[in-house]
Design a protein around this motif. Structure first.
Motif, mmCIF file in Angstrom:
data_model
loop_
_atom_site.group_PDB
_atom_site.id
_atom_site.type_symbol
_atom_site.label_atom_id
_atom_site.label_comp_id
_atom_site.label_asym_id
_atom_site.label_seq_id
_atom_site.Cartn_x
_atom_site.Cartn_y
_atom_site.Cartn_z
ATOM 1 N N MET A 98 -83.306 69.207 60.789
ATOM 2 C CA MET A 98 -83.260 68.545 59.478
ATOM 3 C C MET A 98 -84.116 67.269 59.480
ATOM 4 S SD MET A 98 -79.756 67.262 57.671
ATOM 5 C CE MET A 98 -79.717 66.320 56.161
ATOM 6 N N THR A 141 -76.260 73.928 62.998
ATOM 7 C CA THR A 141 -76.368 73.217 61.725
ATOM 8 C C THR A 141 -77.231 71.959 61.859
ATOM 9 O OG1 THR A 141 -74.264 74.050 60.883
ATOM 10 C CG2 THR A 141 -75.010 71.946 60.009
ATOM 11 N N GLN A 142 -78.161 71.788 60.925
ATOM 12 C CA GLN A 142 -79.021 70.603 60.826
ATOM 13 C C GLN A 142 -79.871 70.369 62.081
ATOM 14 O OE1 GLN A 142 -76.698 67.180 59.604
ATOM 15 N NE2 GLN A 142 -75.863 68.240 57.835
ATOM 16 N N ASP A 147 -78.771 77.163 53.055
ATOM 17 C CA ASP A 147 -79.657 75.996 52.923
ATOM 18 C C ASP A 147 -80.759 75.984 53.989
ATOM 19 O OD1 ASP A 147 -78.915 73.784 50.827
ATOM 20 O OD2 ASP A 147 -77.000 74.493 51.575
ATOM 21 N N GLU A 207 -75.960 75.776 59.037
ATOM 22 C CA GLU A 207 -76.393 75.374 57.705
ATOM 23 C C GLU A 207 -77.450 74.270 57.784
ATOM 24 O OE1 GLU A 207 -72.944 74.212 55.489
ATOM 25 O OE2 GLU A 207 -71.908 76.108 55.819
ATOM 26 N N ASN A 208 -78.305 74.215 56.762
ATOM 27 C CA ASN A 208 -79.263 73.091 56.612
ATOM 28 C C ASN A 208 -80.198 72.922 57.806
ATOM 29 O OD1 ASN A 208 -76.333 71.989 55.495
ATOM 30 N ND2 ASN A 208 -77.991 71.681 54.048
ATOM 31 N N TRP A 233 -83.455 71.614 56.450
ATOM 32 C CA TRP A 233 -83.252 70.919 55.179
ATOM 33 C C TRP A 233 -84.166 69.690 55.075
ATOM 34 C CZ3 TRP A 233 -81.366 66.231 53.225
ATOM 35 C CH2 TRP A 233 -80.935 66.250 51.881
ATOM 36 N N SER A 253 -83.860 74.550 52.315
ATOM 37 C CA SER A 253 -83.587 73.785 51.100
ATOM 38 C C SER A 253 -84.391 72.491 51.054
ATOM 39 C CB SER A 253 -82.086 73.459 51.039
ATOM 40 O OG SER A 253 -81.747 72.874 49.811
#
Length: 289
Positions: A124, A120-121, A166, A142-143, A146, A169
Protein backbone atom coordinates in the motif's frame (compact mmCIF):
# COMPACT_ATOMS: atom_id res chain seq x y z
CA UNK A 1 10.48 -23.82 18.24
CA UNK A 2 7.83 -21.10 18.41
CA UNK A 3 7.99 -17.43 19.41
CA UNK A 4 4.57 -15.97 20.10
CA UNK A 5 2.83 -12.79 19.00
CA UNK A 6 4.58 -9.66 20.38
CA UNK A 7 6.65 -11.89 22.66
CA UNK A 8 9.35 -9.26 23.35
CA UNK A 9 7.55 -6.22 21.96
CA UNK A 10 9.04 -2.91 23.20
CA UNK A 11 11.45 -4.64 25.59
CA UNK A 12 13.78 -1.72 25.00
CA UNK A 13 16.74 -2.97 27.01
CA UNK A 14 16.75 -6.49 25.61
CA UNK A 15 20.12 -6.56 23.83
CA UNK A 16 21.11 -10.22 23.73
CA UNK A 17 19.09 -13.32 22.88
CA UNK A 18 20.42 -16.88 22.91
CA UNK A 19 18.46 -19.18 20.63
CA UNK A 20 18.57 -22.91 21.29
CA UNK A 21 17.75 -23.97 17.77
CA UNK A 22 16.09 -21.95 15.02
CA UNK A 23 12.43 -21.01 15.68
CA UNK A 24 10.02 -22.46 13.10
CA UNK A 25 7.33 -19.84 13.76
CA UNK A 26 7.75 -16.19 14.77
CA UNK A 27 4.71 -14.18 15.82
CA UNK A 28 3.99 -10.68 14.58
CA UNK A 29 6.15 -7.91 16.07
CA UNK A 30 7.89 -10.40 18.35
CA UNK A 31 11.10 -8.32 18.56
CA UNK A 32 9.89 -4.84 17.58
CA UNK A 33 11.33 -2.10 19.79
CA UNK A 34 14.11 -4.22 21.26
CA UNK A 35 17.76 -3.19 21.40
CA UNK A 36 18.56 -6.61 19.92
CA UNK A 37 16.63 -5.74 16.75
CA UNK A 38 18.38 -2.38 16.44
CA UNK A 39 21.79 -3.99 16.86
CA UNK A 40 21.02 -6.65 14.25
CA UNK A 41 19.87 -4.01 11.76
CA UNK A 42 23.15 -2.12 12.30
CA UNK A 43 25.13 -5.24 11.37
CA UNK A 44 23.31 -6.01 8.14
CA UNK A 45 20.78 -4.46 5.78
CA UNK A 46 18.49 -7.44 6.34
CA UNK A 47 17.62 -8.99 9.72
CA UNK A 48 17.01 -12.71 9.18
CA UNK A 49 15.98 -15.23 11.80
CA UNK A 50 15.30 -18.75 10.58
CA UNK A 51 12.92 -18.56 7.60
CA UNK A 52 11.88 -14.97 8.39
CA UNK A 53 13.00 -11.49 7.40
CA UNK A 54 12.17 -9.44 10.48
CA UNK A 55 13.40 -6.02 9.35
CA UNK A 56 15.40 -4.06 6.81
CA UNK A 57 17.82 -1.29 7.79
CA UNK A 58 16.23 2.16 7.63
CA UNK A 59 18.95 3.55 5.35
CA UNK A 60 19.00 0.60 2.92
CA UNK A 61 18.12 1.57 -0.68
CA UNK A 62 18.69 -1.62 -2.69
CA UNK A 63 18.16 -4.89 -0.86
CA UNK A 64 18.58 -8.54 -1.82
CA UNK A 65 16.79 -10.99 0.44
CA UNK A 66 18.92 -14.15 0.81
CA UNK A 67 17.86 -17.49 -0.63
CA UNK A 68 16.23 -19.74 1.97
CA UNK A 69 13.96 -17.04 3.40
CA UNK A 70 10.32 -18.08 3.21
CA UNK A 71 8.51 -15.20 4.96
CA UNK A 72 8.72 -11.41 4.91
CA UNK A 73 7.36 -10.67 8.38
CA UNK A 74 4.53 -8.37 9.40
CA UNK A 75 5.57 -4.70 8.98
CA UNK A 76 9.16 -5.79 8.27
CA UNK A 77 9.82 -2.80 6.00
CA UNK A 78 6.82 -0.58 6.75
CA UNK A 79 7.48 3.12 6.29
CA UNK A 80 11.04 2.67 5.02
CA UNK A 81 11.35 5.71 2.76
CA UNK A 82 14.95 4.89 1.74
CA UNK A 83 14.04 1.59 0.12
CA UNK A 84 14.00 1.74 -3.71
CA UNK A 85 14.34 -1.83 -4.94
CA UNK A 86 14.06 -5.32 -3.48
CA UNK A 87 15.18 -8.66 -4.92
CA UNK A 88 13.19 -11.53 -3.45
CA UNK A 89 14.42 -15.16 -3.28
CA UNK A 90 12.86 -18.11 -5.11
CA UNK A 91 12.27 -19.71 -1.71
CA UNK A 92 9.77 -17.02 -0.61
CA UNK A 93 6.20 -18.24 -0.05
CA UNK A 94 4.60 -15.50 2.09
CA UNK A 95 4.61 -11.72 2.32
CA UNK A 96 2.81 -10.79 5.50
CA UNK A 97 0.49 -7.91 6.29
CA UNK A 98 1.92 -4.38 5.78
CA UNK A 99 5.35 -5.78 4.93
CA UNK A 100 6.19 -2.96 2.50
CA UNK A 101 3.37 -0.57 3.35
CA UNK A 102 4.24 3.12 2.86
CA UNK A 103 7.69 2.43 1.44
CA UNK A 104 7.05 5.58 -0.50
CA UNK A 105 10.11 5.31 -2.79
CA UNK A 106 9.90 1.59 -3.55
CA UNK A 107 9.89 1.38 -7.35
CA UNK A 108 10.94 -2.16 -8.18
CA UNK A 109 10.15 -5.63 -6.86
CA UNK A 110 9.63 -8.97 -8.61
CA UNK A 111 7.37 -11.51 -6.93
CA UNK A 112 8.85 -15.05 -7.14
CA UNK A 113 7.07 -17.93 -8.85
CA UNK A 114 6.57 -19.95 -5.64
CA UNK A 115 4.79 -17.17 -3.72
CA UNK A 116 1.54 -18.39 -2.13
CA UNK A 117 0.24 -15.56 0.06
CA UNK A 118 0.23 -11.74 0.08
CA UNK A 119 -1.08 -10.04 3.21
CA UNK A 120 -3.37 -7.05 3.65
CA UNK A 121 -1.83 -3.68 2.67
CA UNK A 122 1.46 -5.39 1.81
CA UNK A 123 2.43 -2.80 -0.85
CA UNK A 124 0.00 0.00 0.00
CA UNK A 125 1.21 3.50 -1.01
CA UNK A 126 4.42 2.40 -2.68
CA UNK A 127 5.93 3.80 -5.90
CA UNK A 128 5.82 0.60 -7.93
CA UNK A 129 5.50 1.09 -11.70
CA UNK A 130 4.46 -2.45 -12.61
CA UNK A 131 3.66 -5.72 -10.88
CA UNK A 132 3.19 -9.34 -11.89
CA UNK A 133 1.41 -11.60 -9.40
CA UNK A 134 2.33 -15.26 -10.00
CA UNK A 135 -0.40 -17.84 -10.45
CA UNK A 136 0.79 -19.70 -7.36
CA UNK A 137 -0.74 -17.00 -5.12
CA UNK A 138 -3.87 -18.47 -3.54
CA UNK A 139 -4.37 -16.06 -0.66
CA UNK A 140 -4.70 -12.28 -1.05
CA UNK A 141 -5.46 -9.86 1.75
CA UNK A 142 -7.24 -6.54 1.29
CA UNK A 143 -5.85 -3.26 -0.10
CA UNK A 144 -2.61 -4.88 -1.27
CA UNK A 145 -1.77 -2.16 -3.81
CA UNK A 146 -4.18 0.48 -2.53
CA UNK A 147 -3.26 3.98 -3.69
CA UNK A 148 -0.11 2.98 -5.57
CA UNK A 149 -0.54 6.06 -7.73
CA UNK A 150 2.39 5.37 -10.08
CA UNK A 151 1.42 1.77 -10.87
CA UNK A 152 0.82 1.58 -14.63
CA UNK A 153 0.77 -2.12 -15.46
CA UNK A 154 -0.46 -5.22 -13.61
CA UNK A 155 -0.47 -8.88 -14.64
CA UNK A 156 -2.28 -11.62 -12.73
CA UNK A 157 -0.82 -15.04 -13.47
CA UNK A 158 -2.65 -18.10 -14.71
CA UNK A 159 -3.94 -20.06 -11.72
CA UNK A 160 -5.33 -17.11 -9.74
CA UNK A 161 -9.04 -17.64 -9.15
CA UNK A 162 -10.05 -14.62 -7.08
CA UNK A 163 -8.75 -11.09 -6.65
CA UNK A 164 -8.28 -9.59 -3.21
CA UNK A 165 -10.72 -6.91 -2.08
CA UNK A 166 -9.52 -3.40 -3.05
CA UNK A 167 -6.58 -4.99 -4.87
CA UNK A 168 -5.83 -1.97 -7.08
CA UNK A 169 -8.18 0.56 -5.53
CA UNK A 170 -7.22 4.19 -6.30
CA UNK A 171 -4.29 3.22 -8.54
CA UNK A 172 -4.95 6.30 -10.63
CA UNK A 173 -2.14 5.69 -13.19
CA UNK A 174 -3.07 2.06 -13.89
CA UNK A 175 -3.60 1.69 -17.65
CA UNK A 176 -2.95 -1.93 -18.51
CA UNK A 177 -4.27 -5.03 -16.74
CA UNK A 178 -4.02 -8.69 -17.76
CA UNK A 179 -6.40 -11.13 -16.09
CA UNK A 180 -5.97 -14.94 -16.28
CA UNK A 181 -8.43 -17.42 -17.79
CA UNK A 182 -8.57 -19.13 -14.39
CA UNK A 183 -10.15 -16.08 -12.73
CA UNK A 184 -13.71 -16.66 -11.49
CA UNK A 185 -14.28 -13.81 -9.01
CA UNK A 186 -13.44 -10.12 -9.33
CA UNK A 187 -13.87 -9.03 -5.74
CA UNK A 188 -15.42 -5.83 -4.45
CA UNK A 189 -13.54 -2.58 -5.08
CA UNK A 190 -10.83 -4.40 -7.10
CA UNK A 191 -10.40 -1.54 -9.61
CA UNK A 192 -12.21 1.22 -7.73
CA UNK A 193 -11.07 4.67 -8.85
CA UNK A 194 -8.63 3.43 -11.53
CA UNK A 195 -9.54 6.39 -13.71
CA UNK A 196 -6.72 5.85 -16.26
CA UNK A 197 -7.75 2.28 -17.02
CA UNK A 198 -8.94 2.10 -20.63
CA UNK A 199 -9.25 -1.60 -21.40
CA UNK A 200 -9.90 -4.78 -19.42
CA UNK A 201 -10.75 -8.16 -20.88
CA UNK A 202 -12.92 -9.98 -18.34
CA UNK A 203 -12.21 -13.73 -18.70
CA UNK A 204 -15.03 -16.05 -19.75
CA UNK A 205 -14.70 -18.06 -16.54
CA UNK A 206 -15.72 -15.12 -14.31
CA UNK A 207 -19.01 -15.78 -12.49
CA UNK A 208 -19.05 -12.87 -10.04
CA UNK A 209 -18.14 -9.18 -10.16
CA UNK A 210 -18.30 -7.58 -6.71
CA UNK A 211 -19.78 -4.31 -5.52
CA UNK A 212 -17.86 -1.23 -6.74
CA UNK A 213 -15.44 -3.55 -8.61
CA UNK A 214 -15.02 -1.10 -11.53
CA UNK A 215 -16.55 1.98 -9.90
CA UNK A 216 -15.32 5.33 -11.26
CA UNK A 217 -13.08 3.83 -13.95
CA UNK A 218 -13.89 6.90 -15.99
CA UNK A 219 -11.69 6.07 -19.00
CA UNK A 220 -12.84 2.48 -19.39
CA UNK A 221 -13.90 1.72 -22.98
CA UNK A 222 -15.44 -1.50 -24.25
CA UNK A 223 -16.59 -3.99 -21.62
CA UNK A 224 -17.74 -7.49 -22.53
CA UNK A 225 -19.62 -9.03 -19.62
CA UNK A 226 -19.09 -12.82 -19.81
CA UNK A 227 -21.89 -15.34 -20.10
CA UNK A 228 -21.55 -16.70 -16.57
CA UNK A 229 -22.17 -13.28 -15.00
CA UNK A 230 -25.93 -12.92 -14.60
CA UNK A 231 -26.03 -10.62 -11.56
CA UNK A 232 -24.88 -7.01 -11.36
CA UNK A 233 -24.07 -6.07 -7.79
CA UNK A 234 -24.52 -2.64 -6.20
CA UNK A 235 -22.48 0.11 -7.89
CA UNK A 236 -20.42 -2.39 -9.90
CA UNK A 237 -19.84 0.02 -12.80
CA UNK A 238 -21.00 3.30 -11.27
CA UNK A 239 -19.24 6.29 -12.81
CA UNK A 240 -17.83 4.43 -15.84
CA UNK A 241 -18.68 7.39 -18.03
CA UNK A 242 -17.05 6.19 -21.26
CA UNK A 243 -17.74 2.45 -21.07
CA UNK A 244 -19.66 0.65 -23.80
CA UNK A 245 -21.14 -2.66 -22.69
CA UNK A 246 -21.80 -6.00 -24.38
CA UNK A 247 -23.73 -8.67 -22.49
CA UNK A 248 -23.60 -12.41 -23.23
CA UNK A 249 -26.48 -13.45 -20.95
CA UNK A 250 -29.73 -12.16 -19.53
CA UNK A 251 -29.31 -10.28 -16.28
CA UNK A 252 -31.28 -11.76 -13.36
CA UNK A 253 -30.37 -9.21 -10.68
CA UNK A 254 -29.58 -5.50 -10.85
CA UNK A 255 -28.16 -3.91 -7.72
CA UNK A 256 -28.52 -0.32 -6.59
CA UNK A 257 -26.73 2.12 -8.95
CA UNK A 258 -25.11 -0.78 -10.83
CA UNK A 259 -24.76 1.37 -13.97
CA UNK A 260 -25.29 4.87 -12.57
CA UNK A 261 -23.59 7.54 -14.74
CA UNK A 262 -22.67 5.02 -17.44
CA UNK A 263 -23.62 7.48 -20.17
CA UNK A 264 -23.00 5.07 -23.07
CA UNK A 265 -25.06 2.16 -21.75
CA UNK A 266 -27.85 1.68 -24.27
CA UNK A 267 -29.09 -1.91 -24.10
CA UNK A 268 -29.23 -4.78 -21.60
CA UNK A 269 -30.98 -8.13 -21.97
CA UNK A 270 -33.06 -8.73 -18.86
CA UNK A 271 -34.55 -11.97 -17.56
CA UNK A 272 -38.34 -12.11 -17.15
CA UNK A 273 -37.98 -12.73 -13.41
CA UNK A 274 -35.22 -10.14 -12.89
CA UNK A 275 -34.85 -8.64 -9.42
CA UNK A 276 -34.34 -4.87 -9.60
CA UNK A 277 -32.93 -3.01 -6.59
CA UNK A 278 -33.53 0.50 -7.95
CA UNK A 279 -31.46 3.32 -9.41
CA UNK A 280 -29.45 0.99 -11.65
CA UNK A 281 -30.04 3.03 -14.83
CA UNK A 282 -29.62 6.51 -13.39
CA UNK A 283 -27.95 8.86 -15.92
CA UNK A 284 -27.56 6.26 -18.67
CA UNK A 285 -28.73 6.14 -22.27
CA UNK A 286 -31.05 3.25 -21.40
CA UNK A 287 -34.64 3.96 -22.48
CA UNK A 288 -35.98 2.78 -19.12
CA UNK A 289 -34.03 5.48 -17.27
Amino acid sequence: KKIGLMAFYECENLSEIEFKGIPSTIGNQAFVGTLWMKNEAAKSDVVVLGDYVLAVAEDAEHVTIPEGVKVIAYKACKGNSSLRSVVLPKSLIEIQQEAFKECTNLESITLPDNLESIGTQAFMKTKLKSISIPGTVKTMGENIFWECRELEKAVLGEGIEKTGKDLFSNCSALREVTLPKSLSVISQFTFFGCDSLTDVKIPDNVTEIGVYAFAYCESLGEIKVPKKVTEMNDCTFIGCKSAEFTFSSEITFLGIYAFKDCYNLKEVSLADDMVYAGGAWSSTANPFC
